[in-house]
Design a protein around this motif. Sequence first.
Motif, mmCIF file in Angstrom:
data_model
loop_
_atom_site.group_PDB
_atom_site.id
_atom_site.type_symbol
_atom_site.label_atom_id
_atom_site.label_comp_id
_atom_site.label_asym_id
_atom_site.label_seq_id
_atom_site.Cartn_x
_atom_site.Cartn_y
_atom_site.Cartn_z
ATOM 1 N N ILE A 48 -4.598 -9.273 -1.021
ATOM 2 C CA ILE A 48 -4.289 -8.763 0.325
ATOM 3 C C ILE A 48 -4.215 -7.234 0.363
ATOM 4 N N GLN A 49 -4.114 -6.569 -0.812
ATOM 5 C CA GLN A 49 -4.025 -5.105 -0.839
ATOM 6 C C GLN A 49 -4.762 -4.591 -2.080
ATOM 7 N N SER A 50 -5.985 -4.129 -1.868
ATOM 8 C CA SER A 50 -6.856 -3.746 -2.994
ATOM 9 C C SER A 50 -6.353 -2.527 -3.755
ATOM 10 N N ASP A 51 -5.492 -1.704 -3.136
ATOM 11 C CA ASP A 51 -5.020 -0.483 -3.816
ATOM 12 C C ASP A 51 -4.329 -0.794 -5.140
ATOM 13 N N ILE A 52 -3.673 -1.959 -5.206
ATOM 14 C CA ILE A 52 -2.900 -2.273 -6.413
ATOM 15 C C ILE A 52 -3.792 -2.705 -7.574
ATOM 16 N N LEU A 53 -5.049 -3.016 -7.295
ATOM 17 C CA LEU A 53 -5.962 -3.466 -8.353
ATOM 18 C C LEU A 53 -6.276 -2.377 -9.366
ATOM 19 N N SER A 54 -6.019 -1.132 -9.010
ATOM 20 C CA SER A 54 -6.277 -0.045 -9.965
ATOM 21 C C SER A 54 -5.395 -0.164 -11.203
ATOM 22 N N TYR A 55 -4.351 -0.991 -11.128
ATOM 23 C CA TYR A 55 -3.453 -1.166 -12.262
ATOM 24 C C TYR A 55 -3.888 -2.314 -13.181
ATOM 25 N N CYS A 56 -4.945 -3.021 -12.812
ATOM 26 C CA CYS A 56 -5.465 -4.070 -13.695
ATOM 27 C C CYS A 56 -6.213 -3.422 -14.847
ATOM 28 N N VAL A 89 -11.423 -9.440 -11.413
ATOM 29 C CA VAL A 89 -11.658 -9.663 -9.988
ATOM 30 C C VAL A 89 -12.851 -10.575 -9.791
ATOM 31 N N TYR A 90 -13.867 -10.402 -10.592
ATOM 32 C CA TYR A 90 -15.066 -11.240 -10.476
ATOM 33 C C TYR A 90 -14.722 -12.699 -10.745
ATOM 34 N N GLU A 91 -13.845 -12.936 -11.737
ATOM 35 C CA GLU A 91 -13.491 -14.300 -12.089
ATOM 36 C C GLU A 91 -12.447 -14.882 -11.134
ATOM 37 N N TYR A 92 -11.884 -14.051 -10.278
ATOM 38 C CA TYR A 92 -10.750 -14.482 -9.481
ATOM 39 C C TYR A 92 -11.115 -14.517 -7.997
ATOM 40 N N LYS A 93 -12.279 -15.030 -7.697
ATOM 41 C CA LYS A 93 -12.765 -15.049 -6.324
ATOM 42 C C LYS A 93 -12.165 -16.180 -5.493
ATOM 43 N N ARG A 94 -11.542 -17.150 -6.152
ATOM 44 C CA ARG A 94 -10.997 -18.270 -5.403
ATOM 45 C C ARG A 94 -9.861 -17.782 -4.503
ATOM 46 N N GLY A 147 0.810 -1.213 0.000
ATOM 47 C CA GLY A 147 0.000 0.000 0.000
ATOM 48 C C GLY A 147 0.843 1.262 0.000
ATOM 49 N N LYS A 148 1.911 1.264 0.807
ATOM 50 C CA LYS A 148 2.798 2.429 0.858
ATOM 51 C C LYS A 148 3.535 2.608 -0.469
ATOM 52 N N LEU A 149 3.940 1.500 -1.087
ATOM 53 C CA LEU A 149 4.654 1.583 -2.355
ATOM 54 C C LEU A 149 3.745 2.091 -3.474
ATOM 55 N N VAL A 150 2.532 1.587 -3.526
ATOM 56 C CA VAL A 150 1.587 2.023 -4.571
ATOM 57 C C VAL A 150 1.388 3.529 -4.522
ATOM 58 N N ALA A 151 1.437 4.091 -3.316
ATOM 59 C CA ALA A 151 1.186 5.525 -3.149
ATOM 60 C C ALA A 151 2.330 6.395 -3.642
ATOM 61 N N VAL A 152 3.561 5.851 -3.719
ATOM 62 C CA VAL A 152 4.713 6.724 -3.991
ATOM 63 C C VAL A 152 5.555 6.336 -5.202
ATOM 64 N N GLN A 181 4.936 -3.733 -14.700
ATOM 65 C CA GLN A 181 5.777 -4.852 -15.124
ATOM 66 C C GLN A 181 5.249 -6.191 -14.596
ATOM 67 N N LEU A 182 4.303 -6.129 -13.654
ATOM 68 C CA LEU A 182 3.674 -7.351 -13.159
ATOM 69 C C LEU A 182 2.583 -7.784 -14.120
ATOM 70 N N SER A 183 2.350 -9.084 -14.178
ATOM 71 C CA SER A 183 1.261 -9.597 -15.015
ATOM 72 C C SER A 183 -0.074 -9.330 -14.333
ATOM 73 N N GLU A 184 -1.181 -9.483 -15.112
ATOM 74 C CA GLU A 184 -2.511 -9.298 -14.534
ATOM 75 C C GLU A 184 -2.730 -10.268 -13.371
ATOM 76 N N LYS A 185 -2.261 -11.502 -13.528
ATOM 77 C CA LYS A 185 -2.447 -12.497 -12.466
ATOM 78 C C LYS A 185 -1.660 -12.111 -11.214
ATOM 79 N N GLU A 186 -0.445 -11.598 -11.413
ATOM 80 C CA GLU A 186 0.359 -11.181 -10.261
ATOM 81 C C GLU A 186 -0.289 -9.985 -9.554
ATOM 82 N N LEU A 187 -0.856 -9.072 -10.341
ATOM 83 C CA LEU A 187 -1.570 -7.945 -9.729
ATOM 84 C C LEU A 187 -2.739 -8.434 -8.890
ATOM 85 N N LEU A 188 -3.460 -9.410 -9.425
ATOM 86 C CA LEU A 188 -4.605 -9.955 -8.694
ATOM 87 C C LEU A 188 -4.165 -10.743 -7.458
ATOM 88 N N ASP A 189 -3.013 -11.430 -7.574
ATOM 89 C CA ASP A 189 -2.485 -12.122 -6.403
ATOM 90 C C ASP A 189 -2.233 -11.129 -5.267
#
Length: 403
Positions: A323-331, A338-343, A298-303, A311-319
Amino acid sequence: MDMLNIYFLGKSKIEYQGKGIEDQLGNKAIALICLLVLNEKRYLSRDKIVGYLWPDSNIEAARYNLRYNLWLIKKNIGEDEKGHPFLRVDNDCCSINRDYEFKCDIYDIMKFKPNQKDSIDSIIKLKQLFRGDLLEGCYFNKCDEFNDLIIFERINFEQRKVKILKRLVELYEKDDNYNDSLEIINEVLEIEPYDEDMVLKILDIYVKCGKRVSAITYYNNFSNLLAGSLGISPSNKLRDKYNEIRLTLSDSHPNRETDDYDKMHSKSSFNNKNYPALKIVSDCMKNVEYFWISDVIGKLVAVIDGEYINQLSEKELLDLGYIQSDILSYCSEKENLVYEYKREVMSVCIINAFIKLLNNICQNQNLTIIILNSSDMDEVSANVLKYLRRTQIEGLNIVEESI
């Protein structure tokens, strides 16, 4: 004509007819004059004055002390050439005589209001009046209310100084005097280090001078300052300016500056000492899985620059988003993904994505992670921390601090 000249910024100094009279007046008389000037020539009641300067005396002794100090002032500061006395005094109130001609540093500063008639010379003269703090070095025993007032006024005069310095910056900018503008802006930032308007001006000046790499470096340093000191990122306005500079730099024709920029961002020429440092402060919480990792993300995403996250893949972003929803803005299509990745995401996927993010950043930037309350770190994060210490990612520095 010999005038009365009063200086309250720095060591107090009062000159009458060309001679210093501070010793004849004494500290309380000087404090009384300062108090009356700060009230901008309005009447101040005798009771209020004795409450400031003689709060521990009984009423008769306090009134006597006031009468004595008023007499001292009258004795040492005579009438002006027009016959006006310095003070107006009656049975209830005191004030500086509005008609008396004198010079006083704090009075001149209090009168200042930016206007079109301002000249560089006139503003420099005001700037030079700031020789130090108001009543510097003075402390009046048992006069708590007066001491508090002086501290409050010192803050006010610091803000007035900033106002005067900013006006000087405007006048220098109008003359395209960039070197002096930068010098004065840096004086402002010594007082108000997080003033983003001044940082914007620095970036503009660097761009006008063809120093876009310097502008980018300055932005990165300022961003790190905000992250390390306040735990926040620059405003959208400042980030937009930074992105605009980077875009114009990448689109420009090759020259020495762009070559330097490419070197600065080239992994092959990486040297920890040559890259801007990024610092974040993270915290821990017992028995909450991934809390420290989530806090760091979360702190890194902010700065950080978004390119490291992209540089992360879509799956890595979702991984990591698990645990940190702030990074999902990059998907790119985060709602459907996110809907398909509920597991439930496997721990190893989250950890690998987190380590990859740190590696992406440390390829081009030194990163310091300060950990508060490390004894409270959750078990998963603690194991990841051990791994990071063992593998020693180049450019990554981890510091544990207790609070």
